[in-house]
Design a protein around this motif. Structure first.
Motif, PDB file in Angstrom:
ATOM      1  N   ILE A   6       0.827  -1.210   0.000  1.00  0.00           N
ATOM      2  CA  ILE A   6       0.000   0.000   0.000  1.00  0.00           C
ATOM      3  C   ILE A   6       0.855   1.251   0.000  1.00  0.00           C
ATOM      4  N   PHE A   7       2.176   1.083   0.251  1.00  0.00           N
ATOM      5  CA  PHE A   7       3.066   2.242   0.278  1.00  0.00           C
ATOM      6  C   PHE A   7       3.633   2.572  -1.093  1.00  0.00           C
ATOM      7  N   ALA A   8       3.342   1.721  -2.084  1.00  0.00           N
ATOM      8  CA  ALA A   8       3.897   1.954  -3.421  1.00  0.00           C
ATOM      9  C   ALA A   8       3.243   3.145  -4.096  1.00  0.00           C
ATOM     10  N   ILE A   9       1.949   3.329  -3.877  1.00  0.00           N
ATOM     11  CA  ILE A   9       1.232   4.406  -4.561  1.00  0.00           C
ATOM     12  C   ILE A   9       1.727   5.791  -4.130  1.00  0.00           C
ATOM     13  N   PRO A  10       1.829   6.073  -2.812  1.00  0.00           N
ATOM     14  CA  PRO A  10       2.367   7.368  -2.423  1.00  0.00           C
ATOM     15  C   PRO A  10       3.774   7.597  -2.953  1.00  0.00           C
ATOM     16  N   ALA A  11       4.589   6.541  -2.977  1.00  0.00           N
ATOM     17  CA  ALA A  11       5.954   6.704  -3.469  1.00  0.00           C
ATOM     18  C   ALA A  11       5.950   7.098  -4.935  1.00  0.00           C
ATOM     19  N   LEU A  12       5.090   6.441  -5.721  1.00  0.00           N
ATOM     20  CA  LEU A  12       4.998   6.775  -7.139  1.00  0.00           C
ATOM     21  C   LEU A  12       4.460   8.189  -7.326  1.00  0.00           C
ATOM     22  N   SER A  13       3.519   8.588  -6.461  1.00  0.00           N
ATOM     23  CA  SER A  13       2.952   9.930  -6.561  1.00  0.00           C
ATOM     24  C   SER A  13       4.013  10.983  -6.301  1.00  0.00           C
ATOM     25  N   LEU A  14       4.844  10.739  -5.299  1.00  0.00           N
ATOM     26  CA  LEU A  14       5.914  11.684  -4.990  1.00  0.00           C
ATOM     27  C   LEU A  14       6.895  11.773  -6.139  1.00  0.00           C
ATOM     28  N   ALA A  15       7.190  10.647  -6.755  1.00  0.00           N
ATOM     29  CA  ALA A  15       8.104  10.648  -7.891  1.00  0.00           C
ATOM     30  C   ALA A  15       7.517  11.440  -9.050  1.00  0.00           C
ATOM     31  N   ALA A  16       6.202  11.281  -9.265  1.00  0.00           N
ATOM     32  CA  ALA A  16       5.542  12.011 -10.347  1.00  0.00           C
ATOM     33  C   ALA A  16       5.581  13.509 -10.098  1.00  0.00           C
ATOM     34  N   LEU A  17       5.342  13.899  -8.825  1.00  0.00           N
ATOM     35  CA  LEU A  17       5.383  15.313  -8.479  1.00  0.00           C
ATOM     36  C   LEU A  17       6.782  15.887  -8.682  1.00  0.00           C
ATOM     37  N   ALA A  18       7.775  15.106  -8.327  1.00  0.00           N
ATOM     38  CA  ALA A  18       9.154  15.552  -8.497  1.00  0.00           C
ATOM     39  C   ALA A  18       9.468  15.757  -9.970  1.00  0.00           C
ATOM     40  N   THR A  19       8.928  14.856 -10.819  1.00  0.00           N
ATOM     41  CA  THR A  19       9.151  14.981 -12.259  1.00  0.00           C
ATOM     42  C   THR A  19       8.496  16.234 -12.807  1.00  0.00           C
ATOM     43  N   LEU A  20       7.270  16.491 -12.335  1.00  0.00           N
ATOM     44  CA  LEU A  20       6.565  17.700 -12.774  1.00  0.00           C
ATOM     45  C   LEU A  20       7.304  18.950 -12.336  1.00  0.00           C
ATOM     46  N   ALA A  21       7.825  18.949 -11.100  1.00  0.00           N
ATOM     47  CA  ALA A  21       8.549  20.112 -10.589  1.00  0.00           C
ATOM     48  C   ALA A  21       9.802  20.357 -11.401  1.00  0.00           C
ATOM     49  N   ALA A  22      10.464  19.234 -11.823  1.00  0.00           N
ATOM     50  CA  ALA A  22      11.691  19.363 -12.598  1.00  0.00           C
ATOM     51  C   ALA A  22      11.408  19.987 -13.954  1.00  0.00           C
ATOM     52  N   CYS A  23      10.179  19.795 -14.467  1.00  0.00           N
ATOM     53  CA  CYS A  23       9.811  20.348 -15.771  1.00  0.00           C
ATOM     54  C   CYS A  23       9.588  21.854 -15.713  1.00  0.00           C
ATOM     55  N   SER A  24       9.353  22.383 -14.518  1.00  0.00           N
ATOM     56  CA  SER A  24       9.141  23.821 -14.373  1.00  0.00           C
ATOM     57  C   SER A  24      10.423  24.570 -14.726  1.00  0.00           C
ATOM     58  N   SER A  25      10.297  25.659 -15.444  1.00  0.00           N
ATOM     59  CA  SER A  25      11.468  26.405 -15.913  1.00  0.00           C
ATOM     60  C   SER A  25      11.411  27.841 -15.416  1.00  0.00           C
ATOM     61  N   LYS A  26      12.583  28.427 -15.179  1.00  0.00           N
ATOM     62  CA  LYS A  26      12.640  29.820 -14.747  1.00  0.00           C
ATOM     63  C   LYS A  26      12.229  30.779 -15.847  1.00  0.00           C
ATOM     64  N   THR A  27      12.074  30.238 -17.071  1.00  0.00           N
ATOM     65  CA  THR A  27      11.619  31.082 -18.178  1.00  0.00           C
ATOM     66  C   THR A  27      10.107  31.040 -18.353  1.00  0.00           C
ATOM     67  N   ASP A  28       9.417  30.210 -17.556  1.00  0.00           N
ATOM     68  CA  ASP A  28       7.953  30.178 -17.619  1.00  0.00           C
ATOM     69  C   ASP A  28       7.385  31.522 -17.169  1.00  0.00           C
ATOM     70  N   LEU A  29       6.282  31.885 -17.787  1.00  0.00           N
ATOM     71  CA  LEU A  29       5.606  33.128 -17.405  1.00  0.00           C
ATOM     72  C   LEU A  29       4.602  32.808 -16.305  1.00  0.00           C
ATOM     73  N   ASN A  30       5.061  32.917 -15.049  1.00  0.00           N
ATOM     74  CA  ASN A  30       4.174  32.643 -13.928  1.00  0.00           C
ATOM     75  C   ASN A  30       4.513  33.589 -12.774  1.00  0.00           C
ATOM     76  N   ASN A  31       3.668  33.555 -11.761  1.00  0.00           N
ATOM     77  CA  ASN A  31       3.820  34.496 -10.649  1.00  0.00           C
ATOM     78  C   ASN A  31       5.144  34.317  -9.926  1.00  0.00           C
ATOM     79  N   GLU A  32       5.561  33.065  -9.762  1.00  0.00           N
ATOM     80  CA  GLU A  32       6.806  32.797  -9.044  1.00  0.00           C
ATOM     81  C   GLU A  32       8.008  33.425  -9.751  1.00  0.00           C
ATOM     82  N   ASN A  33       8.097  33.229 -11.075  1.00  0.00           N
ATOM     83  CA  ASN A  33       9.237  33.745 -11.819  1.00  0.00           C
ATOM     84  C   ASN A  33       9.209  35.268 -11.943  1.00  0.00           C
TER      85      ASN A  33
END
Length: 216
Positions: A6-33
């Protein structure tokens, strides 16, 4: 048969979130940048100054008679102990004729020198050109409150640009509370009172390092 952990799903979710975060770029037009770019801009250019770059400042009788800004403003700064004055003799030329005249010469006191920033200052002239000056007497420091929004701006040499609206926080000099200062420096008073509510604008361009203020 082994049951899936039952712990595999959260682990995969965290990995997916990390992948999405890595895709974020400082050149994106968003509030943070945009906020990061604005913080950088205000750290370098957020000083609210009085356009009094070169000292001492001489005030002539003609300045007094015509209501020149230095004739009106300098005595108020002297009243607050930020400047001191004396009488000096200078050579003035008018219509090709030179003559010696008396002037009221204002210099910064030790207290006044605390508000003089000895660094390169940039300002935009009425024709759009950038004017460089060394140092200025300053009344406050602005920092970012929040980015309100942005809109597409002109394209400069193929670079994507946006006009950013933002509100600001302010750290004003204590003498900006003086009623006479507020009268002779009305724009300073307006900016000080507008902290948290008044919206200012700054143009940003997209670079390889992210969103950078055009004025930097």
């Amino acid at each position: 048969m082994n049951k899936p952990s039952i712990f595999a799903i959260p682990a995969l979710s965290l990995a997916a979130l990390a992948t999405l975060a890595a895709c974020s770029s400082k050149t994106d037009l968003n509030n943070e940048n945009i906020s990061a770019g604005m913080n950088t801009y205000l750290a370098k250019r957020g000083d609210l100054c009085l356009a009094k770059n070169v000292w001492p400042i001489d005030v002539t009788q003609k300045d007094v008679d015509t209501g020149g800004r230095n004739a009106i403003q300098m005595p108020v700064l002297e009243k607050l102990g930020l400047t001191k004055s004396s009488v000096a003799t200078v050579t003035a030329t008018e219509d090709g004729v030179s003559a010696e005249i008396k002037v009221r010469r204002y210099e910064l006191t030790d207290e006044g020198k605390k508000y003089y920033l000895d660094k390169e200052m940039r300002s935009v002239k009425s024709d759009g050109d950038i004017k460089f000056q060394k140092g200025d007497f300053c009344a406050a420091k602005l920092s970012l409150d929040k980015v309100v929004g942005w809109e597409d701006s002109k394209t400069d040499n193929g670079s994507k640009m946006v006009a950013v609206s933002y509100t600001y926080k302010i750290d004003p000099a204590p003498w900006t509370k003086d009623a006479d200062i507020q009268k002779v420096f009305p724009m300073v008073d307006k900016v000080v009172r507008g902290a948290g509510t008044m919206q200012l604008k700054e143009s940003f361009k997209l670079t390889g390092d992210g969103w950078v203020a055009v004025d930097l």
